[in-house]
Design a protein around this motif. Structure first.
Motif, mmCIF file in Angstrom:
data_model
loop_
_atom_site.group_PDB
_atom_site.id
_atom_site.type_symbol
_atom_site.label_atom_id
_atom_site.label_comp_id
_atom_site.label_asym_id
_atom_site.label_seq_id
_atom_site.Cartn_x
_atom_site.Cartn_y
_atom_site.Cartn_z
ATOM 1 N N LEU A 14 0.583 -20.424 4.068
ATOM 2 C CA LEU A 14 -0.816 -20.574 4.444
ATOM 3 C C LEU A 14 -1.397 -19.171 4.567
ATOM 4 O O LEU A 14 -0.751 -18.282 5.117
ATOM 5 N N GLY A 15 -2.607 -18.954 4.044
ATOM 6 C CA GLY A 15 -3.181 -17.619 4.126
ATOM 7 C C GLY A 15 -4.678 -17.613 3.979
ATOM 8 O O GLY A 15 -5.293 -18.627 3.641
ATOM 9 N N THR A 16 -5.239 -16.451 4.245
ATOM 10 C CA THR A 16 -6.685 -16.274 4.121
ATOM 11 C C THR A 16 -6.997 -14.803 3.845
ATOM 12 O O THR A 16 -6.188 -13.919 4.122
ATOM 13 N N VAL A 17 -8.165 -14.569 3.299
ATOM 14 C CA VAL A 17 -8.694 -13.214 3.135
ATOM 15 C C VAL A 17 -9.999 -13.159 3.912
ATOM 16 O O VAL A 17 -10.873 -14.005 3.740
ATOM 17 N N LEU A 18 -10.083 -12.172 4.800
ATOM 18 C CA LEU A 18 -11.250 -12.006 5.658
ATOM 19 C C LEU A 18 -12.011 -10.748 5.266
ATOM 20 O O LEU A 18 -11.405 -9.761 4.856
ATOM 21 N N THR A 19 -13.322 -10.773 5.428
ATOM 22 C CA THR A 19 -14.130 -9.564 5.299
ATOM 23 C C THR A 19 -14.378 -9.056 6.712
ATOM 24 O O THR A 19 -14.907 -9.784 7.549
ATOM 25 N N ILE A 29 -9.168 -7.988 4.785
ATOM 26 C CA ILE A 29 -7.904 -8.158 5.499
ATOM 27 C C ILE A 29 -7.329 -9.499 5.060
ATOM 28 O O ILE A 29 -7.990 -10.528 5.158
ATOM 29 N N GLU A 30 -6.110 -9.457 4.544
ATOM 30 C CA GLU A 30 -5.428 -10.672 4.093
ATOM 31 C C GLU A 30 -4.311 -11.000 5.076
ATOM 32 O O GLU A 30 -3.535 -10.132 5.458
ATOM 33 N N GLY A 79 -8.984 6.628 -4.742
ATOM 34 C CA GLY A 79 -9.107 7.127 -3.381
ATOM 35 C C GLY A 79 -8.938 6.057 -2.310
ATOM 36 O O GLY A 79 -8.953 6.359 -1.125
ATOM 37 N N GLY A 80 -8.792 4.814 -2.717
ATOM 38 C CA GLY A 80 -8.656 3.721 -1.761
ATOM 39 C C GLY A 80 -7.253 3.649 -1.165
ATOM 40 O O GLY A 80 -6.282 4.133 -1.739
ATOM 41 N N LEU A 81 -7.173 3.053 0.001
ATOM 42 C CA LEU A 81 -5.901 2.902 0.707
ATOM 43 C C LEU A 81 -5.656 1.433 1.020
ATOM 44 O O LEU A 81 -6.589 0.672 1.246
ATOM 45 N N GLU A 82 -4.377 1.053 1.065
ATOM 46 C CA GLU A 82 -3.984 -0.283 1.490
ATOM 47 C C GLU A 82 -2.840 -0.133 2.478
ATOM 48 O O GLU A 82 -1.841 0.511 2.174
ATOM 49 N N TRP A 83 -3.014 -0.675 3.650
ATOM 50 C CA TRP A 83 -1.956 -0.639 4.663
ATOM 51 C C TRP A 83 -1.472 -2.063 4.849
ATOM 52 O O TRP A 83 -2.257 -3.005 4.936
ATOM 53 N N VAL A 95 5.354 -13.244 8.347
ATOM 54 C CA VAL A 95 3.912 -13.044 8.539
ATOM 55 C C VAL A 95 3.578 -11.728 7.852
ATOM 56 O O VAL A 95 4.250 -10.717 8.060
ATOM 57 N N HIS A 96 2.529 -11.739 7.038
ATOM 58 C CA HIS A 96 2.124 -10.562 6.273
ATOM 59 C C HIS A 96 0.638 -10.311 6.492
ATOM 60 O O HIS A 96 -0.162 -11.241 6.432
ATOM 61 N N VAL A 97 0.282 -9.053 6.770
ATOM 62 C CA VAL A 97 -1.123 -8.654 6.899
ATOM 63 C C VAL A 97 -1.331 -7.438 6.002
ATOM 64 O O VAL A 97 -0.557 -6.479 6.063
ATOM 65 N N ALA A 98 -2.341 -7.496 5.156
ATOM 66 C CA ALA A 98 -2.699 -6.354 4.304
ATOM 67 C C ALA A 98 -4.172 -6.050 4.528
ATOM 68 O O ALA A 98 -5.002 -6.962 4.606
#
Length: 163
Positions: A14-19, A29-30, A79-83, A95-98
């Motif tokens: 189950l997942g979602t992408v939030l602004t 944020i995913e 130049g973008g970053l993903e944590w 549980v995964h958060v990106a």
């Protein structure tokens, strides 16, 4: 924050992408919660030769689960970053958060909005148990680890004397 949960018809995930926009620029944020058959000893940091990585921390938590926080450079946005942070238990719960420093194709802020402590709090939040309970377990996954509520066990049988 806005967004909606989607299961993509997978009974194990189950997942979602939030602004997220705190006034410093919009960011995506995913969040994903899933059952897997992956062993946690095979999980860890991404290969820095294949993915541009600024840092990665892999920690086995005191109660057994694995916590990984990767700080990556975007392959899409210059130049973008993903944590990314993920929490994984030996029974296949993950549980995964990106989070990113912007939205696809456009960087909107210098860094993603969440700190390491906030990422850790999201992936280790106790509410994850409610989501896991709603998902179907993966066949072949191990039994739940110690972070779950303990179950009452019967004491071992007493030895019998033959007199």
């Amino acid at each position: 924050m806005d967004g909606a949960w989607s299961g993509n018809r997978d009974p194990h995930r189950l997942g979602t992408v939030l602004t997220f926009d705190d006034g410093s620029g919009a960011s995506l944020i995913e969040v994903t919660v899933q059952h897997t058959a992956d062993r946690i000893d095979q999980l860890g940091c991404l290969d820095a030769f294949q993915t541009l990585t600024d840092s990665c921390a892999r920690t086995v938590l005191p109660d057994g689960p694995l916590l990984v926080i990767d700080k990556l450079r975007s392959r899409i946005t210059d130049g973008g970053l993903e944590w990314r942070a993920f929490w994984a238990a030996s029974d296949g719960h993950r549980v995964h958060v990106a989070e990113s420093s912007g939205e696809p194709i456009q960087m909107r802020r210098l860094t993603p909005p969440l700190t390491n402590a906030q990422l850790t709090a999201m992936v280790t939040a106790p509410q994850r148990g409610e989501v896991f309970a709603a998902l179907t377990r993966v066949t072949g996954a191990r039994t739940p680890p110690s972070w779950r509520a303990p179950t009452r066990r019967r004491p071992p049988p007493r030895p019998r004397t033959l007199c």
